[in-house]
Design a protein around this motif. Structure first.
Motif, PDB file in Angstrom:
ATOM      1  N   ALA A  93      -0.222   8.311  -2.236  1.00 26.14           N
ATOM      2  CA  ALA A  93       0.229   6.719  -2.299  1.00 26.14           C
ATOM      3  C   ALA A  93       1.607   6.494  -2.576  1.00 26.14           C
ATOM      4  N   ALA A  94       1.847   7.024  -3.671  1.00 19.93           N
ATOM      5  CA  ALA A  94       3.322   6.844  -3.815  1.00 19.93           C
ATOM      6  C   ALA A  94       4.356   7.595  -3.008  1.00 19.93           C
ATOM      7  N   VAL A  95       4.279   8.816  -2.266  1.00 20.85           N
ATOM      8  CA  VAL A  95       5.029   9.060  -1.483  1.00 20.85           C
ATOM      9  C   VAL A  95       5.016   8.368  -0.001  1.00 20.85           C
ATOM     10  N   ALA A  96       3.814   7.727   0.399  1.00 19.84           N
ATOM     11  CA  ALA A  96       3.680   7.207   1.457  1.00 19.84           C
ATOM     12  C   ALA A  96       4.449   5.653   1.371  1.00 19.84           C
ATOM     13  N   SER A  97       4.573   5.176   0.176  1.00 17.75           N
ATOM     14  CA  SER A  97       5.136   4.050  -0.093  1.00 17.75           C
ATOM     15  C   SER A  97       6.941   4.490   0.161  1.00 17.75           C
ATOM     16  N   MET A  98       7.175   5.662  -0.143  1.00 19.24           N
ATOM     17  CA  MET A  98       8.603   5.711   0.039  1.00 19.24           C
ATOM     18  C   MET A  98       8.929   6.115   1.456  1.00 19.24           C
ATOM     19  N   LEU A 132      18.834   4.506   6.384  1.00 22.95           N
ATOM     20  CA  LEU A 132      18.749   6.050   5.918  1.00 22.95           C
ATOM     21  C   LEU A 132      17.764   6.593   6.864  1.00 22.95           C
ATOM     22  N   THR A 133      18.004   7.911   6.973  1.00 19.57           N
ATOM     23  CA  THR A 133      17.235   9.117   7.676  1.00 19.57           C
ATOM     24  C   THR A 133      16.194   9.206   6.695  1.00 19.57           C
ATOM     25  N   PRO A 134      14.968   9.487   7.322  1.00 16.98           N
ATOM     26  CA  PRO A 134      13.875   9.897   6.334  1.00 16.98           C
ATOM     27  C   PRO A 134      14.151  10.789   5.377  1.00 16.98           C
ATOM     28  N   LYS A 135      14.963  11.620   5.559  1.00 11.06           N
ATOM     29  CA  LYS A 135      15.503  12.721   4.479  1.00 11.06           C
ATOM     30  C   LYS A 135      16.218  12.153   3.516  1.00 11.06           C
ATOM     31  N   GLU A 136      17.071  11.181   3.788  1.00 11.01           N
ATOM     32  CA  GLU A 136      18.103  10.451   3.042  1.00 11.01           C
ATOM     33  C   GLU A 136      17.222   9.430   2.260  1.00 11.01           C
ATOM     34  N   LEU A 150      14.094   9.619   1.269  1.00 14.08           N
ATOM     35  CA  LEU A 150      13.142  10.199   0.351  1.00 14.08           C
ATOM     36  C   LEU A 150      14.024  10.739  -0.828  1.00 14.08           C
ATOM     37  N   LEU A 151      15.136  11.289  -0.591  1.00 13.59           N
ATOM     38  CA  LEU A 151      16.052  11.704  -1.717  1.00 13.59           C
ATOM     39  C   LEU A 151      16.627  10.635  -2.441  1.00 13.59           C
ATOM     40  N   GLU A 152      16.842   9.338  -1.810  1.00 10.83           N
ATOM     41  CA  GLU A 152      17.236   8.138  -2.617  1.00 10.83           C
ATOM     42  C   GLU A 152      15.980   7.835  -3.435  1.00 10.83           C
ATOM     43  N   ALA A 153      14.787   7.880  -2.949  1.00  9.43           N
ATOM     44  CA  ALA A 153      13.551   7.429  -3.620  1.00  9.43           C
ATOM     45  C   ALA A 153      13.367   8.378  -4.633  1.00  9.43           C
ATOM     46  N   ILE A 154      13.610   9.707  -4.812  1.00  9.73           N
ATOM     47  CA  ILE A 154      13.610  10.669  -5.948  1.00  9.73           C
ATOM     48  C   ILE A 154      14.553  10.390  -6.776  1.00  9.73           C
ATOM     49  N   ARG A 207      14.692   3.428 -11.443  1.00  9.71           N
ATOM     50  CA  ARG A 207      15.123   2.166 -10.785  1.00  9.71           C
ATOM     51  C   ARG A 207      14.385   1.743  -9.544  1.00  9.71           C
ATOM     52  N   ASN A 208      14.627   0.623  -9.184  1.00 10.35           N
ATOM     53  CA  ASN A 208      13.774   0.331  -8.008  1.00 10.35           C
ATOM     54  C   ASN A 208      12.347   0.799  -7.821  1.00 10.35           C
ATOM     55  N   LEU A 209      11.532   0.639  -8.926  1.00 11.58           N
ATOM     56  CA  LEU A 209      10.134   1.283  -9.090  1.00 11.58           C
ATOM     57  C   LEU A 209       9.166   0.386  -8.523  1.00 11.58           C
ATOM     58  N   SER A 210       8.445   0.946  -7.852  1.00  9.52           N
ATOM     59  CA  SER A 210       7.076  -0.089  -7.595  1.00  9.52           C
ATOM     60  C   SER A 210       5.849   0.795  -7.800  1.00  9.52           C
ATOM     61  N   GLY A 211       4.785   0.288  -7.845  1.00  9.55           N
ATOM     62  CA  GLY A 211       3.645   0.797  -8.286  1.00  9.55           C
ATOM     63  C   GLY A 211       2.997   0.212  -9.442  1.00  9.55           C
ATOM     64  N   PRO A 212       1.919   0.644 -10.360  1.00 10.81           N
ATOM     65  CA  PRO A 212       1.884   2.203 -10.301  1.00 10.81           C
ATOM     66  C   PRO A 212       0.946   2.576  -9.027  1.00 10.81           C
ATOM     67  N   PHE A 213       0.939   3.820  -8.727  1.00 13.76           N
ATOM     68  CA  PHE A 213       0.083   4.185  -7.623  1.00 13.76           C
ATOM     69  C   PHE A 213      -0.961   5.171  -8.096  1.00 13.76           C
ATOM     70  N   LYS A 214      -2.118   5.148  -7.616  1.00 10.39           N
ATOM     71  CA  LYS A 214      -3.240   5.803  -7.865  1.00 10.39           C
ATOM     72  C   LYS A 214      -3.212   7.329  -7.621  1.00 10.39           C
ATOM     73  N   THR A 215      -2.470   7.552  -6.609  1.00 11.36           N
ATOM     74  CA  THR A 215      -2.362   9.058  -6.381  1.00 11.36           C
ATOM     75  C   THR A 215      -1.009   9.358  -5.897  1.00 11.36           C
ATOM     76  N   ALA A 216      -0.433  10.628  -6.110  1.00 14.88           N
ATOM     77  CA  ALA A 216       0.879  10.975  -5.452  1.00 14.88           C
ATOM     78  C   ALA A 216       0.860  10.760  -4.017  1.00 14.88           C
TER      79      ALA A 216
END
Length: 87
Positions: free
Chosen positions: A79-84, A51-55, A57-61, A68-77
């Motif tokens: 960190a969550a975006v960085a993992s995506m 996937l392109t980075p945009k695709e 990110l959209l898939e992660a959203i 679905r396909n959740l990982s975490g929990p994350f301490k900060t937003a």
């Protein structure tokens, strides 16, 4: 009957053995299931694409929205975006 040998590291082997055991399968049976599904699909039984980075990110959203396909929990937003965005 033919034999297929695959070399994988010990940690991966132990992890998949544990995963498949929890599903009531041994690893050999799980591999046979995968191979039969590949034959039924005339290809891999799941999409394979980069996937392109945009695709990505959209898939992660969408995954998050559908829980679905959740990982975490994350301490900060951040960190969550960085993992995506990790490759």
């Amino acid at each position: 009957m033919a034999t297929i040998q695959v070399r994988i590291d010990d940690n991966t082997k132990a992890s998949v053995d544990s995963l498949f055991s929890s599903l009531g399968l041994d690893t050999s049976t799980a591999v046979r299931v995968f191979l039969m599904a590949a034959l039924e699909n005339n290809g891999l039984p799941f999409p394979v694409k980069r996937l392109t980075p945009k695709e990505d990110l959209l898939e992660a959203i969408e995954d998050t929205r559908l829980r679905r396909n959740l990982s975490g929990p994350f301490k900060t937003a951040e960190a969550a975006v960085a993992s995506m965005l990790e490759d």
